[in-house]
Design an enzyme around this catalytic site. Structure first.
Site, short mmCIF file in Angstrom:
data_model
loop_
_atom_site.label_atom_id
_atom_site.label_comp_id
_atom_site.label_asym_id
_atom_site.label_seq_id
_atom_site.Cartn_x
_atom_site.Cartn_y
_atom_site.Cartn_z
N ASP A 41 22.48 22.78 25.15
CA ASP A 41 21.21 23.24 25.71
C ASP A 41 21.50 23.87 27.08
O ASP A 41 21.61 23.17 28.08
CB ASP A 41 20.23 22.07 25.85
CG ASP A 41 18.92 22.48 26.52
OD1 ASP A 41 18.78 23.65 26.92
OD2 ASP A 41 18.03 21.61 26.65
N LYS B 148 14.01 29.88 33.01
CA LYS B 148 14.78 29.39 34.15
C LYS B 148 15.60 30.53 34.75
O LYS B 148 15.40 30.94 35.86
CB LYS B 148 15.70 28.23 33.75
CG LYS B 148 15.06 27.14 32.88
CD LYS B 148 13.92 26.44 33.56
CE LYS B 148 13.08 25.51 32.70
NZ LYS B 148 13.68 24.62 31.76
N TRP C 237 16.36 15.96 29.74
CA TRP C 237 16.27 16.92 28.63
C TRP C 237 17.15 16.54 27.46
O TRP C 237 16.73 16.64 26.31
CB TRP C 237 16.56 18.35 29.10
CG TRP C 237 15.43 18.91 29.91
CD1 TRP C 237 15.47 19.29 31.21
CD2 TRP C 237 14.07 19.12 29.48
NE1 TRP C 237 14.22 19.73 31.61
CE2 TRP C 237 13.35 19.63 30.57
CE3 TRP C 237 13.39 18.92 28.26
CZ2 TRP C 237 11.99 19.95 30.50
CZ3 TRP C 237 12.04 19.24 28.19
CH2 TRP C 237 11.36 19.75 29.30
C1 LIG Z 1 13.08 23.63 30.77
C2 LIG Z 1 14.06 22.99 29.87
C3 LIG Z 1 13.75 22.63 28.56
C4 LIG Z 1 12.37 22.84 27.97
O1 LIG Z 1 12.11 24.18 27.80
P1 LIG Z 1 10.76 24.68 27.10
O2 LIG Z 1 10.99 26.14 27.00
O3 LIG Z 1 9.63 24.29 27.98
O4 LIG Z 1 10.67 24.01 25.77
C5 LIG Z 1 14.74 22.06 27.79
N1 LIG Z 1 15.97 21.86 28.27
C6 LIG Z 1 16.31 22.19 29.53
C7 LIG Z 1 17.69 21.94 30.01
C8 LIG Z 1 15.36 22.77 30.37
O5 LIG Z 1 15.70 23.09 31.62
#
Ligand SMILES: *Cc1c(COP(=O)(O)O)cnc(C)c1O
Length: 364
Positions: free
Chosen positions: A174, A198, A103
């Site tokens: 993030d 998540k 990511w």
């Molecule tokens: C799932 C995830 C993403 C992507 O998220 P979306 O909502 O599908 O754009 C980005 N960063 C991390 C750490 C993630 O777990």
């Protein structure tokens, strides 16, 4: 009544039973207004309470001071991969991107559309084990507008547990798969973002916690729906928000508070992940390749030493009601995602299954 399963999906992930039941109970006639929550205006006074409460719960849970504001955005974390450089690139037209996995790497790839990011790879593979460079040793550039990193790599199960302490540098994190899972000091960050699916609710909504002083008039090319100042000025309603997801997030936040807040989750998540890692480390058939200092408390990745057993493991665990344990296709193997909603009971069921499986298959 649905059949009880244990859901280890990485995202969208399981939600607390209490929350699902409350949604069901109120779905057709929400708060006795004679309509469903998905049938009313985001500008109605009924919906307004959801907005106020979700901000209030988040502020309380994370101890957010009034130097910050919370934005509710759309387009997932991926939209933030674009919004961040568009809004934050400034005098240097360059940013530091810490690469600890899938990511954070992909955030950097997106930023390349707007600048030439400094790609800082902090992963090392020593004798088959992944270790990360300590945060204090990260080679941060003086001439960059911000630093971006990802404290929990959902796919590899890699985590950075340290908190940033960089002088005069805007820090962006993030937190998609880790927000509310452990204590953090918000003051160490300038911008934190997390897509909800998540640990916070259904997909569709993304939480951005940003220092107010970063809200400025952006470049004219920035799409309005990604412009932090416009989102702020319109109370996160520049366009119609994802009302249902927002509502469910507010219920999850209320539930989180009632469970005992972050103190409770931090302890519980540590215990849950510790028990799983212990099971993996003490076994002869499973292994995890991440250094103990950098193991995720949310996404526990593991492999079978004999890869031929992978499919049998998935099939048998599925039959035992332990679902969605398949690892992401970029790393393979297995992964148990154990966000806040996953109970200790669920983790213990998985551990019992893993031990039984080992007993049966260790000679193969
Ligand atoms: C799932 C995830 C993403 C992507 O998220 P979306 O909502 O599908 O754009 C980005 N960063 C991390 C750490 C993630 O777990």
């Amino acid at each position: 009544m649905k059949k009880k399963i244990y859901n280890f999906s990485a995202g969208p992930a399981m939600l607390p039973d209490e929350v699902l039941k409350e949604i069901k109970k109120n779905f057709l006639n929400w708060n006795n207004i004679g309509a469903s929550i998905i049938e009313i205006s985001h500008r109605s006074k009924e919906f307004y309470n959801i907005i106020v409460n979700s901000k209030k719960y988040l502020n309380e849970l994370l101890n957010i001071s009034d130097k910050y504001t919370i934005l509710f955005c759309q387009g997932g974390a991926r939209a933030q991969f674009s919004a961040i450089p568009m809004n934050l690139l400034d005098q240097f037209h360059c940013a530091d991107y810490i690469d600890s996995g899938y990511w954070s790497y992909n955030a950097m790839i997106e930023a390349k559309k707007y600048c030439v990011p400094n790609h800082i790879n902090i992963k090392k593979n020593t004798d088959g084990q992944i270790t990360l460079l300590k945060m204090e040793d990260w080679p941060i550039n003086i001439n960059s507008d911000y630093i971006h990193y990802c404290p929990n790599e959902t796919i590899e199960g890699i985590a950075i547990h340290e908190e940033p302490n960089f002088k005069n540098k805007i820090v962006v994190g993030d937190f998609s798969s880790t927000l509310l899972s452990r204590k953090i000091n918000i003051e160490k960050y300038d911008l934190i973002y997390a897509s909800a699916q998540k640990n916070l609710g259904p997909s569709g909504i993304t939480i951005v916690i940003i220092k107010k002083k970063l809200l400025k008039n952006s470049y004219p090319f920035v799409p309005s729906i990604l412009d932090y100042k416009k989102i702020f000025d319109s109370d996160s309603m520049f366009n119609t928000p994802v009302t249902f997801s927002w509502y469910v997030v507010s219920l999850v936040l209320k539930w989180a508070k009632n469970q005992g807040g972050i103190d409770f989750f931090e302890k519980n998540n540590y215990r849950k992940s510790h028990l799983l890692y212990q099971t993996i480390d003490n076994s002869t058939i499973y292994m995890n390749t991440v250094h103990p200092n950098n193991r995720s408390h949310m996404n526990i990745t593991f492999h079978l030493r004999n890869p031929n057993l992978n499919d049998i493991f998935l099939q048998k665990s599925h039959e035992a009601g332990l679902k969605f344990l398949k690892g992401h296709k970029v790393v393979g193997g297995l992964r148990a995602s154990i966000y806040n909603s996953m109970t200790m009971t669920g983790v213990k069921k998985l551990i019992q299954f893993m031990k039984n499986f080992e007993f049966k298959f260790k000679r193969i």
